[in-house]
Design an enzyme around this catalytic site. Structure first.
Site, short mmCIF file in Angstrom:
data_model
loop_
_atom_site.label_atom_id
_atom_site.label_comp_id
_atom_site.label_asym_id
_atom_site.label_seq_id
_atom_site.Cartn_x
_atom_site.Cartn_y
_atom_site.Cartn_z
CG HIS A 115 -2.73 0.69 12.18
ND1 HIS A 115 -3.40 -0.23 12.96
CD2 HIS A 115 -2.43 1.74 12.99
CE1 HIS A 115 -3.52 0.25 14.19
NE2 HIS A 115 -2.94 1.43 14.24
CG ASP A 124 -4.92 -3.07 12.74
OD1 ASP A 124 -4.56 -2.33 11.82
OD2 ASP A 124 -4.82 -2.78 13.95
CB SER A 174 -2.43 1.47 17.38
OG SER A 174 -3.70 1.90 16.96
#
Length: 431
Positions: free
Chosen positions: A225, A192, A374
């Site tokens: 994120h 990620d 996600s």
């Protein structure tokens, strides 16, 4: 990075084997790394650049009294062999291309480079020409990928640590599952963006990390994120602050392959960074690989992903926002594909999990709500960790079947249920 001379290419192979890391972010043993000039990844152009792979057999080291006979250099020093360097030098000269970055992929016995074709060149035609060159194992366009997350409106900030605000945790009945297992002993790799490894709810749970983008420590720790995904999976429980993850006693490996371009709120990745990260995962004992991202099908990434799946690792991937499959990583056989729960039926074999208004960790020690497949993917990775802690030999097909079979309807939407999944596994494991 532009490399033409043999001396510099050999120097590159040495640097590739031991890219600098922070003391608190140790690399996985034997992980493949690469050397790139400052800003090399950011300067890559998915509309123009080419990924090229050649064979990289390393000659046996010369022997002398007291030495051992080794056909290959130790994994920690696996770099560019003489033949790979020579072939790449000839190819770059013949086609007029410049090298941006290169790195050895020990798992494939290959050396991979990102190249810039001459200005005005038809890339598709050049890729086809390179693919027919007998010296080339693989030639493809450099492709971009993105994480699947809805960016919250500016100014909308929350910092409430209470567990009952964790919609996904509550709806999947994770607290009930925790009376049986909390994911003890399970290793999860997250490919990620970076992660705030000093966050109070993550500190101590991150086993190792690597940066396939730029080795920028500050950017790594401030990436949003990856921090969100890590919190959903493994935020610390019973520490009197923040939240609790779906598998709070699992351990994480973080591999940064995505970054935030200046002025943009959505992270991006490309073939180069993702390949480096997947190759690094190959050298770990991680049983779960969380890929909350996606993009077009990619030959190189497909090879690396197939190898991970073939090793028995359980890969959990996000369904693209448009619901279409056929790209990376959702098109690979054996991958568990996850969508955000919805009132509409899920595509066949796709798992549904909470993905809207999910409270999770944020850089700087904070918490906020976020949405996207996600986050749904992270919930499923956490539940799979709960299952693996009870049945370490569990395979991806069985895990997906359990998740689909035990999903329940919550607020009109079919969603995974951690408690039911754990109970079903225990029943099936009982003699």
């Amino acid at each position: 990075m532009k490399r033409a001379s043999l001396v510099l290419a050999l120097l590159l192979s040495t640097l590739a084997a031991c890219a600098p890391v922070r003391p608190d972010r140790p690399q996985a043993s034997g992980a493949d790394t690469a050397s790139a000039s400052a800003g090399g990844v950011a300067s890559m152009d998915s509309e123009r650049d080419i990924v090229l792979v050649v064979a990289n057999p390393l000659e046996p080291a010369s022997t002398h009294a007291g030495s051992n006979l080794l056909g290959y250099a130790p994994s920690a020093s696996y770099g560019a062999g003489q033949r790979a360097v020579s072939v790449l030098s000839d190819i770059k000269r013949a086609y007029g291309m410049r090298e941006v970055a290169g790195w050895p992929i020990k798992a494939l016995g290959a050396y991979c480079v990102v190249l810039k074709p001459p200005v005005g060149t038809d890339r598709d035609a050049l890729v086809a020409q390179l693919a027919s060159d007998g010296r080339v194992q693989l030639a493809q366009a450099l492709q971009d990928y993105s994480v699947y997350s809805d960016v919250p409106p500016e100014g909308k900030k929350y910092n409430d640590p209470y567990t009952d605000l964790q919609r996904g945790f509550v709806e999947t009945h994770a607290a009930v599952a925790h009376t049986t297992t909390q994911g003890q002993g399970v290793h999860v790799a997250i490919v990620d963006t970076g992660v705030d490894i000093s966050h109070p709810d993550l500190q101590g749970h991150i086993h190792d990390s690597g940066d396939a983008v730029d080795n920028d420590t500050s950017a790594f720790n401030h990436d949003r994120h990856g921090t969100e995904v890590a919190g959903v999976i493994a935020a610390v429980g019973d520490n009197r602050q923040g939240m609790v993850g779906i598998a709070p006693k699992s351990r994480l490996s973080i591999y940064k392959a995505c970054w935030y371009p200046p002025g943009q709120h959505a992270a991006r990745c490309n073939s180069f960074t993702l390949a480096k990260a997947l190759a690094a995962v190959n050298d770990t004992d991680a049983r779960i690989v969380n890929l909350s991202l996606g993009g077009p099908a990619d030959p190189l990434l497909g090879k690396l992903l197939a190898q991970l799946v073939g090793q028995g690792r359980i890969v959990v991937a996000a369904l693209p926002p448009d619901g279409a499959t056929g790209g990376f990583p959702d098109n690979a056989p054996g991958v568990i594909v996850v969508r955000s729960s919805a009132t509409t039926p899920a595509p066949s074999g796709v798992v549904s999990a909470p993905g809207n208004d999910i409270l999770t960790t944020q850089p700087g020690g904070g918490y906020d709500f976020t949405s996207g497949s996600s986050m749904a993917t992270a919930h499923v990775s956490g539940i799979v960790a709960l299952l693996l802690s009870l049945a370490p030999r569990l395979d991806a097909r069985t895990a997906r079947d359990i998740l689909l079979r035990t999903s329940t309807v919550t607020n009109g939407m079919l969603e995974v249920n951690a408690a039911s999944a754990v109970a079903a596994l225990r029943t099936s494991e009982t003699p």
